[in-house]
Motif scaffolding. Sequence first.
Motif, short mmCIF file in Angstrom:
data_model
loop_
_atom_site.label_atom_id
_atom_site.label_comp_id
_atom_site.label_asym_id
_atom_site.label_seq_id
_atom_site.Cartn_x
_atom_site.Cartn_y
_atom_site.Cartn_z
N GLY A 84 4.86 -2.76 2.94
CA GLY A 84 4.45 -3.38 1.68
C GLY A 84 3.14 -4.12 1.90
O GLY A 84 2.55 -4.07 3.00
N ALA A 95 8.54 -3.03 -2.34
CA ALA A 95 8.93 -1.95 -3.26
C ALA A 95 10.20 -1.23 -2.81
O ALA A 95 11.07 -0.93 -3.62
CB ALA A 95 7.79 -0.95 -3.42
N ASN A 96 10.30 -0.95 -1.53
CA ASN A 96 11.46 -0.17 -1.05
C ASN A 96 12.25 -0.90 0.04
O ASN A 96 12.95 -0.28 0.82
CB ASN A 96 10.98 1.19 -0.51
N ASN A 123 0.25 -3.63 6.83
CA ASN A 123 0.91 -2.57 6.07
C ASN A 123 1.13 -1.33 6.94
O ASN A 123 0.26 -0.96 7.73
CB ASN A 123 0.04 -2.25 4.86
N ASP A 124 2.27 -0.67 6.75
CA ASP A 124 2.61 0.49 7.60
C ASP A 124 1.62 1.64 7.48
O ASP A 124 1.20 2.23 8.49
CB ASP A 124 4.06 0.98 7.32
N GLY A 155 2.54 5.63 0.90
CA GLY A 155 1.67 4.60 1.43
C GLY A 155 0.24 5.11 1.48
O GLY A 155 0.02 6.33 1.52
N GLU A 169 -2.52 0.50 -1.61
CA GLU A 169 -1.35 0.73 -2.47
C GLU A 169 -1.53 1.82 -3.52
O GLU A 169 -1.12 1.66 -4.68
CB GLU A 169 -0.94 -0.60 -3.16
N HIS A 172 1.23 3.18 -5.94
CA HIS A 172 1.61 2.54 -7.20
C HIS A 172 0.59 2.77 -8.31
O HIS A 172 0.69 2.17 -9.38
CB HIS A 172 1.86 1.05 -6.96
N GLU A 181 4.17 7.22 -6.57
CA GLU A 181 5.28 7.47 -5.62
C GLU A 181 6.56 7.90 -6.32
O GLU A 181 7.42 8.51 -5.71
CB GLU A 181 5.50 6.27 -4.68
#
Length: 269
Positions: A84, A95-96, A123-124, A155, A169, A172, A181
């Motif tokens: 995220g 979000a997840n 962030n990943d 992502g 992001e 989104h 997504e």
Amino acid sequence: MTATDSTTTDPAAAGASPRRGFGVDVGGSGVKGGIVDLDTGALIGERFKIDTPQPATPEAVATTVAAVVREFAWTDKVGVTYPGVVTNGIVRTAANVDEGWIGVNAAEVISAELGGQHVTVLNDADAAGLAEERFGAGADNTGLIVLLTFGTGIGSAVIHNGVLLPNTEFGHLEVGGKEAEHRAASSVKERKDWSYARWTEEVTKVLVTIENAIWPDLFIAGGGISRKADKWIPMLENRTPVVAAALQNTAGIVGAAMAAAVDVTVTPQ
Ligand code: BGC
């Protein structure tokens, strides 16, 4: 609960005294970490994985990250991914994942578990993008690279000539009245039991929206589904070239280690 896996690299191949870093990739099913050769992007030794605790609260995940780091007796800086938005170590979205993360200073919470070791959280997808751009599918390319990871969500990482623009992001973005997504994550393909051809139509729409906005030179497609890239990348109809991620399941670890090391490895120009 714990298990090592076979993602290994011969330490001898990494050179006599490689600059080392440590990265931990926090995912929905596993928390994976390892020592990284910062000059080659290869793992030094084995990757170590512990199942992601459920519920994946900040405290439970921090304890798990610390257990992974301790497994290697690593005492220097640590980079950690989070799925995220993260600004200055503070989590902004979930979000997840468990909503308890929002507002938490993840870097501080994990550092406290590690007795004050320096922790960088990012962030990943940004971590994967850093690694792919430098050592993977983007290594031979200059210019503007957009990496997208297709998984539970989408992502994104935007990197221009080696410099990351964090927290983009794009998963989104609204695409045809729907979040990207919710339209084209690989979880949507699974849930709807779509063929690659059907799913690829949705991915094309997402890529076109992004390329019309920022005109990348290259897209890198990551996430588990990129292992089947030959089944769907050729069907995409957007204009920017798309290549599959090369580092696969080590990209998050490598990018996290790179991010943690940045303040000691970047020489001011
Ligand atoms: C999150 C991103 C993350 C992506 C992949 C999205 O839902 O908003 O921050 O990179 O999922 O985990």
